[in-house]
Design an enzyme around this catalytic site. Structure first.
Site, PDB file in Angstrom:
ATOM      1  N   HIS A 270       0.857  -1.184   0.000  1.00 62.42           N
ATOM      2  CA  HIS A 270       0.000   0.000   0.000  1.00 62.42           C
ATOM      3  C   HIS A 270       0.890   1.230   0.000  1.00 62.42           C
ATOM      4  O   HIS A 270       2.065   1.173   0.394  1.00 62.42           O
ATOM      5  CB  HIS A 270      -0.900   0.013   1.231  1.00 62.42           C
ATOM      6  CG  HIS A 270      -1.976  -1.023   1.212  1.00 62.42           C
ATOM      7  ND1 HIS A 270      -3.107  -0.918   1.978  1.00 62.42           N
ATOM      8  CD2 HIS A 270      -2.096  -2.190   0.511  1.00 62.42           C
ATOM      9  CE1 HIS A 270      -3.879  -1.961   1.772  1.00 62.42           C
ATOM     10  NE2 HIS A 270      -3.291  -2.755   0.889  1.00 62.42           N
TER      11      HIS A 270
ATOM     12  N   GLU B  59       1.171   3.865   1.879  1.00 65.51           N
ATOM     13  CA  GLU B  59       1.782   4.253   3.154  1.00 65.51           C
ATOM     14  C   GLU B  59       2.922   3.310   3.534  1.00 65.51           C
ATOM     15  O   GLU B  59       3.973   3.762   4.000  1.00 65.51           O
ATOM     16  CB  GLU B  59       0.729   4.270   4.277  1.00 65.51           C
ATOM     17  CG  GLU B  59      -0.386   5.276   4.064  1.00 65.51           C
ATOM     18  CD  GLU B  59      -1.594   4.734   3.310  1.00 65.51           C
ATOM     19  OE1 GLU B  59      -2.677   5.323   3.462  1.00 65.51           O
ATOM     20  OE2 GLU B  59      -1.462   3.736   2.564  1.00 65.51           O
TER      21      GLU B  59
ATOM     22  N   CYS C  75      -2.117  -0.150   7.248  1.00 64.20           N
ATOM     23  CA  CYS C  75      -1.278   1.041   7.111  1.00 64.20           C
ATOM     24  C   CYS C  75      -1.252   1.862   8.405  1.00 64.20           C
ATOM     25  O   CYS C  75      -0.214   2.373   8.793  1.00 64.20           O
ATOM     26  CB  CYS C  75      -1.747   1.887   5.939  1.00 64.20           C
ATOM     27  SG  CYS C  75      -1.476   1.062   4.358  1.00 64.20           S
TER      28      CYS C  75
ATOM     29  N   CYS D 169      -5.815   2.425   5.863  1.00 61.64           N
ATOM     30  CA  CYS D 169      -6.498   1.182   6.215  1.00 61.64           C
ATOM     31  C   CYS D 169      -5.903   0.669   7.530  1.00 61.64           C
ATOM     32  O   CYS D 169      -4.889   1.196   8.004  1.00 61.64           O
ATOM     33  CB  CYS D 169      -6.330   0.155   5.093  1.00 61.64           C
ATOM     34  SG  CYS D 169      -4.681  -0.591   5.033  1.00 61.64           S
TER      35      CYS D 169
END
Length: 155
Positions: free
Chosen positions: A52, A54, A85, A82
């Site tokens: 992801h 991040e 993250c 999320c």
């Protein structure tokens, strides 16, 4: 807050989504007014479900800082993180989160993390993915070794 850092995160999300790297997510990590890490979603292009924006930015920033702690840094992310993250941000000790889109905005385009948010507080026995404990004593022995290890690097 410095809006130009958020605009950079949004630019990364658009540019890399259009290039086919993954979903429309970007992140920038800033410390002392300087960008120390950038990331964008690479889930589908790297076949890595943890890639992801991040997490990619954290990996990049830690490599740049040569440190696993990003204390004092801020993250600008194009969407509310999320659960994975958010956890990574806490583990990295990032001091502040700025986000643009909300998790509801993400759900509206079929990135629905709510089921994970709902799973976390459930009892282990009630979670969707079955969990079963095994070899507890053997694993606990390693924890006890860690506890008394003289040369450990705490984190």
């Amino acid at each position: 807050m410095e809006k130009q850092f958020m605009l950079r995160a949004i630019e990364l999300s658009r540019k890399n989504m259009q290039a086919g790297a993954g979903g429309p997510f970007g992140a920038v990590i800033v410390k002392d007014g300087k960008v120390i890490g950038e990331g964008w979603n690479k889930v589908t292009s790297s076949n890595d479900p943890t890639a992801h924006a991040e997490v990619v930015a954290i990996r990049n920033a830690c490599e740049s800082a040569k440190n696993f702690s990003l204390e004092g840094a801020e993250i600008y992310t194009s969407c509310e993180p999320c659960p994975m993250c958010l956890s990574a941000i806490y583990w990295a000790r990032i001091s502040k989160i700025y986000y643009a889109n909300t998790r509801k905005d993400a759900a509206d385009i079929n990135f629905d993390d709510d089921f994970i948010y709902e799973e976390i507080p459930k009892a282990i026995s009630d979670r969707k993915v079955p969990m079963e404990q095994c070899a507890h004593q053997e694993a606990l022995a390693v924890f006890k070794e860690w506890q008394i290890k003289a040369d450990k690097v705490p984190y």
